[in-house]
Design a protein around this motif. Structure first.
Motif, short mmCIF file in Angstrom:
data_model
loop_
_atom_site.label_atom_id
_atom_site.label_comp_id
_atom_site.label_asym_id
_atom_site.label_seq_id
_atom_site.Cartn_x
_atom_site.Cartn_y
_atom_site.Cartn_z
N ALA A 189 36.04 38.48 27.64
CA ALA A 189 36.69 37.60 28.56
C ALA A 189 36.26 39.17 30.28
CB ALA A 189 37.80 38.33 28.13
N PRO A 190 36.07 38.06 31.32
CA PRO A 190 35.76 38.04 32.11
C PRO A 190 36.26 39.35 32.39
CG PRO A 190 36.64 35.80 32.33
CD PRO A 190 36.12 36.27 30.87
N ARG A 191 36.34 40.02 32.95
CA ARG A 191 37.73 40.80 34.35
C ARG A 191 38.99 40.39 35.18
NH1 ARG A 191 36.35 46.11 33.45
NH2 ARG A 191 33.93 46.67 33.40
N VAL A 192 39.53 40.13 35.02
CA VAL A 192 40.45 39.65 36.18
C VAL A 192 40.20 40.71 37.13
CG1 VAL A 192 43.11 39.22 35.99
CG2 VAL A 192 42.42 39.24 34.08
N ARG A 193 40.55 39.52 38.94
CA ARG A 193 40.14 39.63 39.82
C ARG A 193 41.25 39.87 40.41
NH1 ARG A 193 36.72 34.79 41.85
NH2 ARG A 193 38.50 34.36 40.04
N VAL A 194 41.79 41.02 40.63
CA VAL A 194 43.33 41.12 41.16
C VAL A 194 43.29 41.97 43.47
CG1 VAL A 194 45.51 42.91 40.86
CG2 VAL A 194 43.99 41.78 39.15
N ALA A 195 44.44 41.32 43.75
CA ALA A 195 44.57 41.24 44.60
C ALA A 195 45.87 42.45 44.78
CB ALA A 195 44.28 40.25 46.21
N LEU A 196 45.61 43.96 45.45
CA LEU A 196 46.20 44.32 45.65
C LEU A 196 46.84 45.06 47.00
CD1 LEU A 196 48.48 45.80 44.38
CD2 LEU A 196 46.71 47.87 44.22
N PHE A 197 48.57 44.98 47.35
CA PHE A 197 48.96 45.39 48.79
C PHE A 197 50.44 45.22 48.58
CE2 PHE A 197 49.81 40.62 49.28
CZ PHE A 197 50.45 40.61 49.58
N SER A 198 50.88 46.05 49.74
CA SER A 198 52.39 46.53 49.87
C SER A 198 53.33 45.81 51.05
CB SER A 198 52.17 47.63 49.68
OG SER A 198 51.80 49.00 48.83
N THR A 199 54.52 46.00 51.11
CA THR A 199 54.80 45.49 51.99
C THR A 199 55.87 46.41 52.56
OG1 THR A 199 56.43 44.22 51.10
CG2 THR A 199 54.80 42.99 51.98
N THR A 267 51.91 42.22 44.68
CA THR A 267 52.56 43.17 45.37
C THR A 267 53.60 44.01 44.79
OG1 THR A 267 53.98 40.80 46.10
CG2 THR A 267 51.67 40.97 47.22
N SER A 268 54.27 45.26 45.99
CA SER A 268 55.17 46.31 45.84
C SER A 268 55.92 45.60 46.94
CB SER A 268 54.92 47.34 44.87
OG SER A 268 53.87 47.98 46.15
N GLY A 269 57.34 45.72 46.65
CA GLY A 269 57.61 45.34 47.80
C GLY A 269 58.28 43.99 48.44
N GLY A 270 59.45 43.89 49.05
CA GLY A 270 59.77 42.40 49.73
C GLY A 270 59.96 41.30 48.65
N VAL A 271 60.65 41.63 47.92
CA VAL A 271 61.20 40.48 46.59
C VAL A 271 62.30 40.38 46.45
CG1 VAL A 271 58.22 41.08 45.69
CG2 VAL A 271 60.53 42.16 44.97
N SER A 272 63.11 41.48 47.50
CA SER A 272 64.93 41.08 47.55
C SER A 272 64.82 39.88 48.73
CB SER A 272 65.30 42.40 48.21
OG SER A 272 65.24 43.20 47.29
N VAL A 273 65.64 39.86 49.10
CA VAL A 273 66.48 38.90 50.39
C VAL A 273 66.63 39.18 51.46
CG1 VAL A 273 66.47 37.32 48.25
CG2 VAL A 273 68.60 38.75 48.98
N GLY A 274 66.49 40.19 51.48
CA GLY A 274 66.78 40.69 52.98
C GLY A 274 65.68 40.18 54.41
N GLU A 275 66.74 39.85 55.72
CA GLU A 275 65.82 39.37 56.93
C GLU A 275 64.22 39.49 56.54
OE1 GLU A 275 68.17 39.94 59.37
OE2 GLU A 275 70.28 39.30 59.00
#
Length: 421
Positions: A189-199, A267-275
């Motif tokens: 299978a082809p490699r999964v192409r992943v874009a990674l970033f943090s907020t 992504t990591s961070g920023g998945v809550s519902v704050g401003e």
């Protein structure tokens, strides 16, 4: 109890308004895996380079392995009918591996080496430690049994057998098995192409700011390091987009650009519902989003969505929460994208050498390690911000919701070695 294997899928993904009840982990995993279709196409790679890749073809053997009856010992090939107490047999041939012998005439023996073909007429091999060389012959000091130290043709692999199946994730041993039936290249299978970033405006990179110069509230971005390493271990190609500022326009731009050439945006961070949590509106502006509150600890906030042709997964910002949710949810998702048949990790039973008297309403993943007595010790601080627990520990206990643990109880243990492979 299954640890991270899904139950049958629940309703289709939907973003629920208001404060929805916490979603059971098994249901969340099942829904997530339902969205993970096998990536199209395949790659042909050298068998040398296929470790960890997922097969997209059945491997069928065109030969028997071994190809002939052969000796599993250095010693002497004999006819059992010729062997009696202290019998001396004439040695009239020598058969190293890679050659073939002649018919073994009655009253004779053949000097034979490991892997060499059994000569016609022989029906046993006597290891050299049970033989004594005398003049031009050999004295057999131990009565052999029929078929002793003979590896039979096809006992490992029979011609026409499916040796490795489509959807198997290749290991070093399976690479050797593929090579043993003549495959120097494999379709995977082809490699999964992943874009990674943090907020997060609070995040800084090690090396860019010295510890003494850190501003109040600033923290080093640890998630970026372990997430990238985990993705690489799973055979992904990773585009590291760094830290995205806490602005809606910046988040939208990062997601839109990443969706154009990647199979998954993580992504990591920023998945809550704050401003200051902009992931939710940004993904919704570009595609669709399901924001879940999962009944697991650590790791309650989790998001899944689609942007154009890319999957989107948002992990919580606390490092242990991000680490555990990746292992339990993202890992099987990535494996299924590659067509892996087996995505679940099965726990093993172990004995707790600690007390956990307060049950939690959520399913817990407690960081532990085995001690010299074979039991499990608990890291003293199970906070979702204490990454030390994941370094100190060698696995987690999958503890059901509402379950206390007493010293001596049998618990379900999942080693990190399995979750990170």
């Amino acid at each position: 109890m299954s640890s991270v294997s899904p139950t049958p899928a629940g309703p289709a993904l939907a973003l629920q308004a208001g404060r929805a009840p916490l979603k059971p982990l098994d249901q969340a995993l099942a829904e997530l895996l339902n969205c993970a279709a096998l990536l199209p196409g395949f790659e042909t790679v050298s068998t040398f380079d296929a470790d960890g890749r997922v097969l997209v073809q059945d491997l069928v053997s065109s030969l028997d392995v071994p190809a002939h009856d052969n000796s599993s010992m250095d010693g002497y090939a004999v006819r059992i009918a010729d062997v009696s107490a202290d019998a001396v047999l004439q040695v009239n041939q020598r058969i190293p591996a890679g050659s073939s012998g002649q018919f073994l005439v009655p009253g004779s023996a053949a000097r034979i080496f490991t892997g060499a073909p059994i000569p016609p007429g022989a029906d046993a091999v006597v290891m050299q430690e049970d033989c004594e060389v005398v003049d031009s012959g050999v004295r057999i000091k131990a009565q052999p049994q029929l078929g002793q130290w003979i590896r039979r043709r096809g006992e490992d692999v029979a011609s026409g057998a499916v040796v490795l199946r489509r959807g198997e994730r290749l290991t070093p041993a399976s690479l050797g098995l593929a090579a043993s039936i003549g495959f120097d290249k494999l379709q995977v299978a082809p490699r999964v192409r992943v874009a990674l970033f943090s907020t997060g405006d609070e995040l800084v990179m090690p090396g860019e700011v010295a510890p003494a110069d850190m501003k109040p509230g600033a923290i080093y971005n640890s998630n970026r390091f372990f997430l990238r390493a985990l993705l690489l271990r799973l055979g992904c190609t990773v585009t590291d987009l760094g830290i995205v500022p806490d602005r809606l326009d910046a988040t939208i731009a990062a997601l839109q650009g990443a969706s154009e050439q990647h199979d998954l945006i993580l992504t990591s961070g920023g998945v809550s519902v704050g401003e200051e949590d902009h992931i939710k509106p940004a993904v919704q502006a570009l595609g669709e989003l399901a924001l879940w509150q999962i009944a697991m600890k650590p790791g309650k906030p989790f998001a899944y969505g689609k942007i154009a042709g890319s999957h989107f997964i948002g992990l919580p910002g606390n490092p242990v929460s991000s680490f555990v949710t990746f292992l339990v949810l993202v890992r099987p998702f990535l494996l299924k994208l590659q067509g892996a048949v087996e995505t679940a990790i099965r726990p093993t039973s172990a004995v707790a050498h600690f007390n956990w008297p307060k049950a939690d309403k959520r399913r817990e993943f407690l960081r532990v390690r085995r001690n010299a007595a074979g039991g499990l010790e608990l890291f003293s601080n199970q906070s979702s911000g204490v990454l030390t627990s994941a370094v100190w520990g060698d696995g987690v206990i999958d503890n059901p919701a509402g379950q206390t643990i007493a010293h001596g109880d049998v618990v379900q243990f999942i080693p990190f070695s399995a979750l990170m492979s």
